[in-house]
Write an enzyme that holds these catalytic residues in place. Structure first.
Site, PDB file in Angstrom:
ATOM      1  N   VAL A 124      -2.898 -10.271 -11.076  1.00 26.60           N
ATOM      2  CA  VAL A 124      -3.330 -10.886  -9.759  1.00 26.60           C
ATOM      3  C   VAL A 124      -4.799 -10.429  -9.403  1.00 26.60           C
ATOM      4  CG1 VAL A 124      -2.311 -11.277  -7.340  1.00 26.60           C
ATOM      5  CG2 VAL A 124      -0.675 -11.216  -9.601  1.00 26.60           C
ATOM      6  N   ILE A 184       7.387  -6.189   5.811  1.00 25.15           N
ATOM      7  CA  ILE A 184       6.550  -6.057   4.579  1.00 25.15           C
ATOM      8  C   ILE A 184       5.930  -4.910   4.800  1.00 25.15           C
ATOM      9  CG2 ILE A 184       4.645  -7.298   3.323  1.00 25.15           C
ATOM     10  CD1 ILE A 184       5.225  -9.624   5.110  1.00 25.15           C
ATOM     11  N   LYS A 229       7.160   0.567 -12.737  1.00 27.86           N
ATOM     12  CA  LYS A 229       7.391  -0.674 -12.725  1.00 27.86           C
ATOM     13  C   LYS A 229       8.793  -0.769 -13.258  1.00 27.86           C
ATOM     14  CE  LYS A 229       4.564  -1.936  -9.386  1.00 27.86           C
ATOM     15  NZ  LYS A 229       4.943  -2.585  -7.939  1.00 27.86           N
ATOM     16  N   TYR A 267       2.222   3.876 -15.045  1.00 24.05           N
ATOM     17  CA  TYR A 267       2.330   2.767 -13.911  1.00 24.05           C
ATOM     18  C   TYR A 267       3.352   1.937 -14.496  1.00 24.05           C
ATOM     19  CZ  TYR A 267       1.436  -1.526 -11.650  1.00 24.05           C
ATOM     20  OH  TYR A 267       1.661  -2.803 -10.885  1.00 24.05           O
ATOM     21  N   ASP A 327       2.313   5.841   6.322  1.00 24.72           N
ATOM     22  CA  ASP A 327       2.063   6.005   4.837  1.00 24.72           C
ATOM     23  C   ASP A 327       3.792   5.932   4.447  1.00 24.72           C
ATOM     24  OD1 ASP A 327       2.043   6.614   2.440  1.00 24.72           O
ATOM     25  OD2 ASP A 327       0.141   8.039   2.645  1.00 24.72           O
ATOM     26  N   ARG A 330      16.733   2.673   1.419  1.00 26.00           N
ATOM     27  CA  ARG A 330      17.759   3.584   1.971  1.00 26.00           C
ATOM     28  C   ARG A 330      17.966   3.423   3.686  1.00 26.00           C
ATOM     29  NH1 ARG A 330      21.336   5.362   3.859  1.00 26.00           N
ATOM     30  NH2 ARG A 330      22.396   7.379   3.521  1.00 26.00           N
ATOM     31  N   ASN A 344       6.533  -4.034  -0.911  1.00 24.19           N
ATOM     32  CA  ASN A 344       5.298  -4.494  -1.755  1.00 24.19           C
ATOM     33  C   ASN A 344       4.281  -3.225  -1.903  1.00 24.19           C
ATOM     34  OD1 ASN A 344       3.115  -6.283  -2.495  1.00 24.19           O
ATOM     35  ND2 ASN A 344       2.496  -5.342  -0.578  1.00 24.19           N
TER      36      ASN A 344
HETATM   37  C1  8X3 Z   1      -0.070  -5.489 -12.257  1.00 24.74           C
HETATM   38  C2  8X3 Z   1      -0.113  -6.419 -13.384  1.00 24.74           C
HETATM   39  O1  8X3 Z   1      -1.017  -7.389 -15.700  1.00 24.74           O
HETATM   40  O2  8X3 Z   1      -1.926  -5.593 -14.356  1.00 24.74           O
HETATM   41  O3  8X3 Z   1       1.338  -5.157 -12.060  1.00 24.74           O
HETATM   42  O4  8X3 Z   1       0.165  -4.899 -15.400  1.00 24.74           O
HETATM   43  S1  8X3 Z   1      -0.744  -5.971 -14.634  1.00 24.74           S
END
Ligand code: 8X3
Length: 256
Positions: free
Chosen positions: A187, A8, A158, A154, A61, A122, A88
């Site tokens: 979250v 993890i 994702k 961000y 890191d 990788r 993660n």
């Molecule tokens: C984080 C969830 O809802 O802040 O990946 O985009 S949110």
């Protein structure tokens, strides 16, 4: 049967820590990575004592791919048979508009959320292919489904996690390996404090009036995917609080 091994990244808090607890509670041995060794050591003592599992602490890191390669190269034989890799480690910094944000902060997000995930994949997946078993679980986000205000970079990272998960699944289609992209909505973890550059009050306000998910909630779904029968590949899971509908729409009760 030998206990299975889960690796993890970003295991010292939030979703990563939740996964460490969940997998340990099910008898898995853990390789825990994060930057801060003290937090990992604490988690190791706690989980080894509570569940009788073995924990290997690997502080580095994930953005430092040379160090990551060296650490994995030096992994003792008994820890090499990684069954599940949970990519993660990830973060968001700032809520700026795309034409106003800090380039250095964007670099940190891109280097961690995309490039480090790729580097870990990788490094670990070739061994899985050789052994004929393995599962990569990437922690994506609802943010990867559509851009939202102040989340441009961000969200893009994702979206990349989704595409990289899909691409890896395609590239592994003729193997027994599985690839899962878990996409959480709101979250409550230190993640949001980092988003607001350390402003705890702003982070608390973000959750006012809604019950967010916890790192432990996400870990349940991660474990569900990891423990599914070998012929089932949970490709993607989108999960969010009951009062959230999309990355931008949620219902927050008024609180005084
Ligand atoms: C984080 C969830 O809802 O802040 O990946 O985009 S949110």
């Amino acid at each position: 049967m030998e206990a299975k091994i889960v690796f993890i990244t970003g295991a010292s808090s939030g979703i990563g820590e939740g996964c460490a607890r969940k997998f340990a509670s099910q008898g898995w041995n853990l390789i825990l990575n994060a930057r801060t060794v003290s937090k990992l050591e604490k988690l190791k003592s706690e989980l080894e004592a509570e569940y009788g599992v073995k924990v290997c602490v690997l502080p580095f890191d994930v953005r430092d791919r040379k160090q990551a390669a060296a650490v994995l190269e030096a992994l003792p034989e008994t820890w090499r048979g990684i069954d599940v890799l949970i990519n993660n480690a990830g973060l968001v910094i700032g809520v700026d508009k795309e034409f106003e944000g800090e380039l250095d902060e964007w670099d940190i997000m891109i280097d961690t959320n995309i490039k480090a995930l790729l580097a870990m994949t990788r490094l670990v997946v070739p061994g899985m292919v050789e052994r004929g078993r393995g599962h990569v679980i990437n922690i994506g986000s609802i943010a990867g489904d559509a851009a939202y205000p102040g989340g441009s970079v961000y969200c893009a990272t994702k979206a990349a996690v989704k595409t990289l998960s899909d691409g890896l699944r395609i590239d592994l289609v003729d193997t027994p390996l599985r690839v899962t992209n878990i996409k959480p909505g709101m979250v409550e973890t230190n993640f949001t404090v980092v988003r607001y550059r350390g402003d705890k009050q702003a982070a608390d306000n973000f959750y006012k009036g809604i019950r967010p998910l916890t790192g432990d909630d996400i870990a349940e779904t991660v474990y569900f995917a990891a423990s599914a029968p070998a012929h089932i590949q949970i490709a993607e899971v989108l999960l969010m609080p009951t009062y959230q509908a999309t990355g931008t729409i949620s219902y927050k009760k008024k609180v005084e």
